[in-house]
Design an enzyme around this catalytic site. Structure first.
Site, PDB file in Angstrom:
ATOM      1  N   ARG A   1      11.628  -6.221   4.277  1.00  0.00           N
ATOM      2  CA  ARG A   1      11.503  -4.758   4.169  1.00  0.00           C
ATOM      3  C   ARG A   1      12.569  -4.046   5.004  1.00  0.00           C
ATOM      4  O   ARG A   1      12.873  -4.439   6.120  1.00  0.00           O
ATOM      5  CB  ARG A   1      10.118  -4.312   4.629  1.00  0.00           C
ATOM      6  CG  ARG A   1       9.999  -2.784   4.687  1.00  0.00           C
ATOM      7  CD  ARG A   1       8.598  -2.294   4.780  1.00  0.00           C
ATOM      8  NE  ARG A   1       7.886  -2.825   5.929  1.00  0.00           N
ATOM      9  CZ  ARG A   1       6.599  -2.634   6.148  1.00  0.00           C
ATOM     10  NH1 ARG A   1       5.880  -1.950   5.269  1.00  0.00           N
ATOM     11  NH2 ARG A   1       6.016  -3.134   7.209  1.00  0.00           N
TER      12      ARG A   1
ATOM     13  N   LYS B   1       0.834  -1.212   0.000  1.00  0.00           N
ATOM     14  CA  LYS B   1       0.000   0.000   0.000  1.00  0.00           C
ATOM     15  C   LYS B   1       0.873   1.268   0.000  1.00  0.00           C
ATOM     16  O   LYS B   1       0.644   2.187  -0.779  1.00  0.00           O
ATOM     17  CB  LYS B   1      -0.928   0.015   1.231  1.00  0.00           C
ATOM     18  CG  LYS B   1      -1.815  -1.218   1.341  1.00  0.00           C
ATOM     19  CD  LYS B   1      -2.736  -1.156   2.548  1.00  0.00           C
ATOM     20  CE  LYS B   1      -2.052  -1.211   3.888  1.00  0.00           C
ATOM     21  NZ  LYS B   1      -1.317  -2.467   4.187  1.00  0.00           N
TER      22      LYS B   1
ATOM     23  N   ARG C   1      -0.145  -9.388  13.238  1.00  0.00           N
ATOM     24  CA  ARG C   1      -0.772  -8.403  12.339  1.00  0.00           C
ATOM     25  C   ARG C   1      -1.683  -9.089  11.323  1.00  0.00           C
ATOM     26  O   ARG C   1      -2.741  -8.564  10.973  1.00  0.00           O
ATOM     27  CB  ARG C   1       0.307  -7.590  11.623  1.00  0.00           C
ATOM     28  CG  ARG C   1       0.956  -6.575  12.557  1.00  0.00           C
ATOM     29  CD  ARG C   1       2.299  -6.137  12.048  1.00  0.00           C
ATOM     30  NE  ARG C   1       2.226  -5.269  10.902  1.00  0.00           N
ATOM     31  CZ  ARG C   1       3.244  -5.063  10.056  1.00  0.00           C
ATOM     32  NH1 ARG C   1       4.388  -5.678  10.237  1.00  0.00           N
ATOM     33  NH2 ARG C   1       3.091  -4.244   9.045  1.00  0.00           N
TER      34      ARG C   1
ATOM     35  N   ARG D   1      -9.527   0.714   9.559  1.00  0.00           N
ATOM     36  CA  ARG D   1      -9.072  -0.658   9.783  1.00  0.00           C
ATOM     37  C   ARG D   1     -10.083  -1.444  10.594  1.00  0.00           C
ATOM     38  O   ARG D   1      -9.849  -2.616  10.898  1.00  0.00           O
ATOM     39  CB  ARG D   1      -7.773  -0.606  10.560  1.00  0.00           C
ATOM     40  CG  ARG D   1      -6.543  -0.983   9.801  1.00  0.00           C
ATOM     41  CD  ARG D   1      -5.389  -0.825  10.754  1.00  0.00           C
ATOM     42  NE  ARG D   1      -4.224  -1.509  10.356  1.00  0.00           N
ATOM     43  CZ  ARG D   1      -3.234  -0.955   9.661  1.00  0.00           C
ATOM     44  NH1 ARG D   1      -3.314   0.274   9.248  1.00  0.00           N
ATOM     45  NH2 ARG D   1      -2.165  -1.663   9.386  1.00  0.00           N
TER      46      ARG D   1
ATOM     47  N   ARG E   1      11.652  -2.544  10.829  1.00  0.00           N
ATOM     48  CA  ARG E   1      10.620  -2.115  11.792  1.00  0.00           C
ATOM     49  C   ARG E   1      10.422  -3.185  12.869  1.00  0.00           C
ATOM     50  O   ARG E   1      10.465  -4.379  12.569  1.00  0.00           O
ATOM     51  CB  ARG E   1       9.284  -1.888  11.057  1.00  0.00           C
ATOM     52  CG  ARG E   1       9.188  -0.537  10.407  1.00  0.00           C
ATOM     53  CD  ARG E   1       8.008  -0.357   9.477  1.00  0.00           C
ATOM     54  NE  ARG E   1       6.719  -0.879   9.899  1.00  0.00           N
ATOM     55  CZ  ARG E   1       5.597  -0.699   9.212  1.00  0.00           C
ATOM     56  NH1 ARG E   1       5.597  -0.001   8.092  1.00  0.00           N
ATOM     57  NH2 ARG E   1       4.466  -1.217   9.644  1.00  0.00           N
TER      58      ARG E   1
END
Ligand code: AP5
Length: 209
Positions: free
Chosen positions: A122, A13, A166, A88, A155
């Site tokens: 990432r 996203k 998540r 969300r 992260r």
């Protein structure tokens, strides 16, 4: 154009939003990025949400809704925006209807295995927030941001236990929004599995932009 980007963590996203901002000339508003800036600056909001975010849980609706309501009232968001990571929950979606009228919800369609691969590789710039991936979008120099020379880091919520949490939270609390927006005729599906350039093409075709 007022857009919501909906999809599991790591669907791409933020990556697509960075490109779509140039194309559509509207601001990218990411609730996750706002929370991470608050954490980095150790503001009262940051101190309140750090532990929740690192564990992969959701910040409470009241805090998140107030933050987005305030951000969407700013001048740059009046002609349009990309809302990335909000709403969300159904409660957040209902609240949003009370202060802004969205045009489309872009649903990023991607299986869990791809999500896990994207999140575990990432790397993010500590300084400017730019996103990289150790396999799919490597920086020119290992560990250093191409754009600003900042240090790249992983992260806390990209660690394996937080990724699983998540995904669970996404299935339980966010995925019901797919039907919610489909019934309202606002949903546009985008196949988020291919490489970034193809996802951009899919997005442009789906939205006719
Ligand atoms: P947030 O920052 O919104 O996290 P997220 O939704 O989990 O999304 P991500 O940023 O992890 O992924 P993304 O889809 O943007 O993927 P990206 O483009 O980076 O939220 C973080 C936390 O804040 C939440 O867990 C929650 O605690 C809190 N929060 C935020 N909003 C909230 C709300 N509304 N209510 C309550 N709490 C809230 O891509 C991922 C990787 O894949 C990158 O390395 C990228 O380079 C790579 N990649 C991207 N696209 C491709 C592609 N097409 N091919 C190959 N690699 C790709």
């Amino acid at each position: 154009m007022k857009l919501v980007f909906l999809g599991p963590p790591g669907a791409g996203k933020g990556t697509l939003a960075a490109k779509a901002v140039e194309l559509l000339q509207i601001p990218h508003i990411s609730t996750g990025a706002i929370f991470r800036t608050a954490i980095a600056n150790k503001t009262p909001l940051g101190l309140k949400v750090k532990e929740i975010i690192d564990a992969g849980r959701l910040v409470d609706d009241e805090t998140t809704i107030a933050l987005v309501r305030e951000r969407l009232a700013e001048a740059d968001a009046q002609k349009g925006y990309i809302l990335d990571g909000f709403p969300r929950t159904i409660a957040q979606a209902e609240a949003l209807e009370g202060f802004s009228k969205i045009d489309r919800v872009v649903n990023f369609d991607i299986p869990d295995a791809a999500v896990i691969e994207r999140l575990s590789g990432r790397r993010v710039c500590k300084n400017c927030g730019a996103n990289y991936h150790i396999l799919f979008s490597k920086p020119k120099k290992d560990g250093i941001c191409d754009l600003c020379g900042g240090e790249l880091y992983t992260r806390d919520d990209d660690k394996p236990e937080a990724i699983q949490k998540r995904l669970e939270v996404y299935r339980a609390q966010t995925a019901p929004l797919i039907d919610y927006y489909r019934k309202k005729g606002l949903l546009v599906d985008v196949d988020a599995r291919p490489a970034v350039d193809q996802v951009i093409t899919n997005f442009r075709q789906a939205l006719k932009v």
